[in-house]
Design a protein around this motif. Structure first.
Motif, short mmCIF file in Angstrom:
data_model
loop_
_atom_site.label_atom_id
_atom_site.label_comp_id
_atom_site.label_asym_id
_atom_site.label_seq_id
_atom_site.Cartn_x
_atom_site.Cartn_y
_atom_site.Cartn_z
N ASP D 186 54.14 9.59 27.69
CA ASP D 186 55.00 9.97 28.81
C ASP D 186 56.04 11.02 28.42
O ASP D 186 56.52 11.76 29.27
CB ASP D 186 55.73 8.73 29.32
N ARG D 187 56.38 11.05 27.14
CA ARG D 187 57.37 12.02 26.69
C ARG D 187 56.90 13.45 26.90
O ARG D 187 57.70 14.37 27.01
CB ARG D 187 57.62 11.80 25.18
N PHE D 188 55.59 13.63 26.98
CA PHE D 188 55.02 14.97 26.92
C PHE D 188 54.44 15.37 28.28
O PHE D 188 53.55 14.70 28.81
CB PHE D 188 53.93 15.01 25.85
N THR D 189 54.91 16.49 28.81
CA THR D 189 54.39 17.00 30.08
C THR D 189 53.22 17.93 29.80
O THR D 189 53.31 18.83 28.97
CB THR D 189 55.50 17.78 30.81
N LEU D 190 52.13 17.70 30.53
CA LEU D 190 50.93 18.49 30.32
C LEU D 190 50.41 18.92 31.67
O LEU D 190 50.14 18.08 32.54
CB LEU D 190 49.89 17.63 29.58
N ILE D 191 50.30 20.23 31.85
CA ILE D 191 49.91 20.78 33.15
C ILE D 191 48.65 21.61 32.98
O ILE D 191 48.56 22.44 32.07
CB ILE D 191 51.05 21.68 33.71
N ASN D 192 47.69 21.38 33.85
CA ASN D 192 46.47 22.19 33.85
C ASN D 192 46.80 23.56 34.42
O ASN D 192 47.14 23.68 35.60
CB ASN D 192 45.39 21.46 34.68
N GLY D 193 46.73 24.58 33.59
CA GLY D 193 47.14 25.91 34.01
C GLY D 193 46.13 26.99 33.69
O GLY D 193 46.50 28.14 33.48
N VAL D 194 44.84 26.63 33.67
CA VAL D 194 43.83 27.67 33.48
C VAL D 194 43.76 28.52 34.74
O VAL D 194 44.19 28.09 35.81
CB VAL D 194 42.44 27.06 33.16
N PRO D 195 43.21 29.73 34.63
CA PRO D 195 43.06 30.55 35.84
C PRO D 195 42.19 29.81 36.87
O PRO D 195 41.14 29.29 36.50
CB PRO D 195 42.37 31.82 35.33
N THR D 196 42.63 29.81 38.11
CA THR D 196 41.99 29.01 39.17
C THR D 196 41.80 27.58 38.67
O THR D 196 40.68 27.08 38.49
CB THR D 196 40.63 29.61 39.64
N ALA D 197 42.92 26.93 38.45
CA ALA D 197 42.95 25.62 37.80
C ALA D 197 42.17 24.56 38.56
O ALA D 197 41.80 23.52 37.99
CB ALA D 197 44.40 25.17 37.61
N GLU D 198 41.89 24.80 39.83
CA GLU D 198 41.11 23.83 40.61
C GLU D 198 39.74 23.59 39.97
O GLU D 198 39.17 22.51 40.14
CB GLU D 198 40.93 24.34 42.05
N ILE D 199 39.20 24.57 39.27
CA ILE D 199 37.89 24.43 38.61
C ILE D 199 37.92 23.27 37.61
O ILE D 199 36.91 22.60 37.39
CB ILE D 199 37.51 25.76 37.90
N LEU D 200 39.06 23.04 36.98
CA LEU D 200 39.18 21.96 36.00
C LEU D 200 39.94 20.74 36.54
O LEU D 200 40.24 19.82 35.79
CB LEU D 200 39.89 22.45 34.74
N ALA D 201 40.23 20.74 37.82
CA ALA D 201 41.13 19.71 38.34
C ALA D 201 40.55 18.30 38.17
O ALA D 201 41.21 17.41 37.63
CB ALA D 201 41.46 19.99 39.81
N ALA D 202 39.32 18.10 38.62
CA ALA D 202 38.74 16.75 38.55
C ALA D 202 38.58 16.31 37.10
O ALA D 202 38.82 15.15 36.75
CB ALA D 202 37.38 16.74 39.26
N GLN D 203 38.18 17.23 36.23
CA GLN D 203 38.00 16.91 34.82
C GLN D 203 39.34 16.52 34.20
O GLN D 203 39.40 15.61 33.36
CB GLN D 203 37.42 18.13 34.07
N CYS D 204 40.40 17.20 34.58
CA CYS D 204 41.73 16.88 34.03
C CYS D 204 42.22 15.52 34.56
O CYS D 204 42.76 14.72 33.80
CB CYS D 204 42.71 17.99 34.36
#
Lengths: 312, 312, 312, 312
Positions: D186-204
């Motif tokens: 919880d200490r660590f914030t991790l954001i999916n920020g690849v180009p067109t991040a929706e492509i990896l959204a479900a996987q993330c």
């Protein structure tokens, strides 16, 4: 697609594909007896398929005569598990190997990229198409290195060649994976085949890709099978523990030297008391220190499985 | 190093290494008669060496049985030109091919990188060393793709293996080239082997590397030989004209499609009336439009040579 | 092209371009006095041009206000040596810096690639063109990283913008270099600007590229100048000795850590008693051990120059 | 970590981060009024955070004076949505921008990689650490291009700097993502920020990463929000339809030219009648044909959302 191909495609769409190591003697020659024992042991664990003389089977350094001997033994020992023969090197060798696989009774082949030369998508399609036309058994193309298929090429191959089943993806490019999944539908077989595919297993399941290759299965099938169930059934705790304490540390050893993705399989077999001999150059066997780390890791993996709740 | 190796090393240190195409029939099988004619024609042009079943000879897609047939023919037709047999694919196939080359009378081999697998410098040295120990004839390692040698590795191989002659550089990394040249001295053979090596010819001469491979030699030896002399003798005008009007436009065609570095050789042979058949997949033959461009370019190359001052 | 641009292009076509370090104080702020002393020292060595706030001048981490102060000082101390101001970051900052350079009296700028974003050739041409139209002084584009120009793009920029002088090549791609040299002729300025450009100096001279940037000049001008003469006049012995005993070992230190191509310049200045302060993050200063190696190397370089025959 | 940082970290761990475009006038100058309207419109859609002058905001080509004007406007219009200011270019500019962000009231910054120069992990940590120490507000490092953090470096930064919140991942390397997720907790914030991040959204989501950046949100918030819900709630049908008919075709346009990941945002704003002006070089605006394709796609996206079942 005829019914045996449909059956094969179905088998490959769920579960773990196991990649036997190729057994060598200490003098470097192939060890047919060792290979037979190893394949029989793996077959007894009932993976979705067996892929002899693939990447973990050092297809790189096996010559065509050794190849036929090894494949014959593997098919013989596979029992009811479908055998997908690793095939590659280049057009002439690949066609010869594909014919041998068909003759010896394998229901399919896994086609590796051509040796050294680069090609664009048209060239790659030409290569895969030529192999598809050589045999009637199923063909899976392994997308990696100098042979990476874009979705359009792969889908067109499936249209043109009834025995082209689909792609084992060694890249992890989800743009292509999503396109293949959404456009290719049931006709198209898609297997997660990145190195240590367990790293992408949950992500692939999230987009409907539910089979993967597992190098761990080759030396530690109980751990590999328990992890698969954790992914499939959403058992977060088991998943997290195996990922954190077993798979990620395993990947750390694997990343220490190029080629260790293969070497670690034979090291694992040695560690569990089922040695398949040394790797062939340019691969290098693990150092003594790394072997000790791997042994500790194997103990950890077994303990986690023992402590995990029995799967429902 | 024994005297025959010294003689070979000397031969490879100056002039052009010619790479025969591998002749295929229209049905894709090898054409031994066509190969014989082709190699005899090339040998008559007296290159520094002939390298059959190398990159231009589609080593990628030749299987081991075809290999021995082709190599036998090539050595038979090479006359007094030393034959350096292309060897590769992986440990077992490479050792078998090296032994065949030695048995058939070739004084050396050119060792290509292993198939698919990556390795670090220790692994690569292990691979090359194992092949060196298989035979007594000379070994040149081709540094390219997944088999790029740093200077330290290459120099150490030369120390350990008397029959390791040196490196054909396919990368053009001058840090490594300078180190090999300055540290390796006369003991170490260094050949400029980047694709269309003429592009780096003058630059390599400037640092003492005076031999290179030439794909153009295979279909247009008069142009290749005239260019070599222009480089060697500092004939700026001939150099500039051939570079600007022939080599750079040739590279522009080559760059149109991956794999054309090889395909263009067979296209050139077709254009000059000495066809060696089609390329094997994944390579693609040139389109009709590109063939027409190549024919025009060949005419230009010949005209420049005809108009150039006769070499002294 | 007007006469001052022609004069500048001529000056840049021969000899060494010197890249001053940017002097920082120990607290990380810019040190204008230190900068003045450093530039004056370099100018006294009479390089072909001075390029303040370029790569060696940490353009990466200098902000626009610091920039104008530093550039003002540099131009003030450059005497009769032409100043080519490093310019980059992105469209707005680059145009502002170009205008400052023109206002402060620099005859030209060196334009670095845009920050982070990638672009195709049309986009790069659009970027360079927009900067060219902002000022009347000369513009050299630095081809590297995400801003690599193919020959066609660079030649077209030269046609469209009278103040676009040419390219500093940071790539070492001789296909492009030969095209620019043979197609661009005298109109086109081409400078060898790869990291530690001395490694490619002889090769570039062989194809008519006779000026280069030198990081060594910044801290050891006597060695840099002697090497230049050795290359130009074909003094093989001096060339070989400096390459083998000085430049290649220097490159070995530089290769130990990313970013050291810049850090080593400030380390060199410290070693010769003309410190310009620390580097800014993400760069790292050399370790004490590496400093000792560098000091030994500097002594070697000086000794070789002392022992070399005086240039004619 | 103090309570305001904890609150921010929580906000960033779920939902969509919106990246406003930077409004330019037709003459290329910044358009503060346009920026105000645009940010106000976005804020009304209630994303998890607003990141002005980030990648979609062309941080690449904004100079420091423009920067402060734009940031001031953005913070002013953001209402209750937290503003994470894009910050980058290099040490001096980044620290100045970070201080401005803190002074103007932004609770955090998104730190982009340094301009041009490469660094190893120690150098990158040095860079991020120096910026963290400049301010008290939260810092997210954007892992991409020449600034890719391995898990160890990122976790150590979190240990050392209380205001280092975590990483926006622009790479999609799941080895690193899993390590950060499992080790960082919880200490660590991790954001999916690849180009067109929706492509990896479900996987993330499958591995617990439940926030991502969305360029589509900037011009089509209704579609972006509906897709987010489909991912979160496992609505396979809505997911598949939006992915297949909207996102994958959008990516196909984006892939037509380097830099279009940014240009397509301004094209989308034009298409929906909320223009924010042209992009700055080296970026190129979409062609008329591509604009027409994008308009059709926007219509499709809206139709799918209209036809989809209302979210529960």
């Amino acid at each position: 697609m005829d019914s045996s191909l449909i059956k094969l495609a179905k088998a490959l769409s769920e579960g773990i594909l196991a990649f036997p190591a190729t057994a060598f003697r200490d003098d470097g020659a192939i060890d047919a007896d060792g290979m037979a024992r190893h394949v029989a042991t793996l077959a007894a664990e009932q993976p979705a398929a067996l892929v002899p003389i693939g990447g973990a089977g050092e297809i790189f350094s096996v010559d065509p005569d050794e190849y036929e001997t090894l494949l014959d033994v593997a098919i013989d020992q596979a029992g009811d598990v479908p055998v997908i023969a690793g095939v590659g090197h280049g057009l002439a060798t690949a066609r010869r190997a594909a014919r041998a696989a068909e003759r010896l009774g394998a229901p399919g082949i896994l086609l590796f990229p051509p040796y050294l030369t680069t090609a664009d998508q048209a060239g790659l399609a030409h290569y895969v198409g030529a192999v598809c036309e050589t045999v009637g058994i199923g063909v899976i193309a392994y997308s990696r290195n100098n042979g990476i298929f874009d979705a359009e090429t792969a889908l067109r191959l499936a249209e043109r060649h009834p025995n082209f089943l689909g792609v084992k993806d060694g890249v992890g490019d989800f743009e292509t994976i999503l396109k293949l999944k959404l456009e290719g539908g049931d006709r198209f077989t898609l297997i997660n085949g990145v190195p240590t595919a367990e790293i992408l297993a949950a992500q692939c399941f999230a987009v409907g890709v539910t089979s993967y290759s597992s190098a761990v299965f080759t030396f530690l099938p109980a751990v590999a099978k328990r992890f698969y169930r954790a992914v499939r059934d959403g058992e977060t705790e088991v998943f997290d523990r195996l990922m954190r304490e077993f798979y990620l540390p395993l990947v750390a050893i694997r990343n220490r030297r190029r080629g260790y993705a293969v070497s670690i399989v034979k090291a694992g077999l040695r560690a569990v008391g089922e040695p398949a001999g040394p790797v062939r150059a340019p691969l290098m066997d693990l150092t003594a220190e790394e072997m000790a780390q791997l042994e500790a890791l194997i103990a950890t993996g077994r303990r986690i499985v023992a402590e995990a709740p029995a799967p429902v």
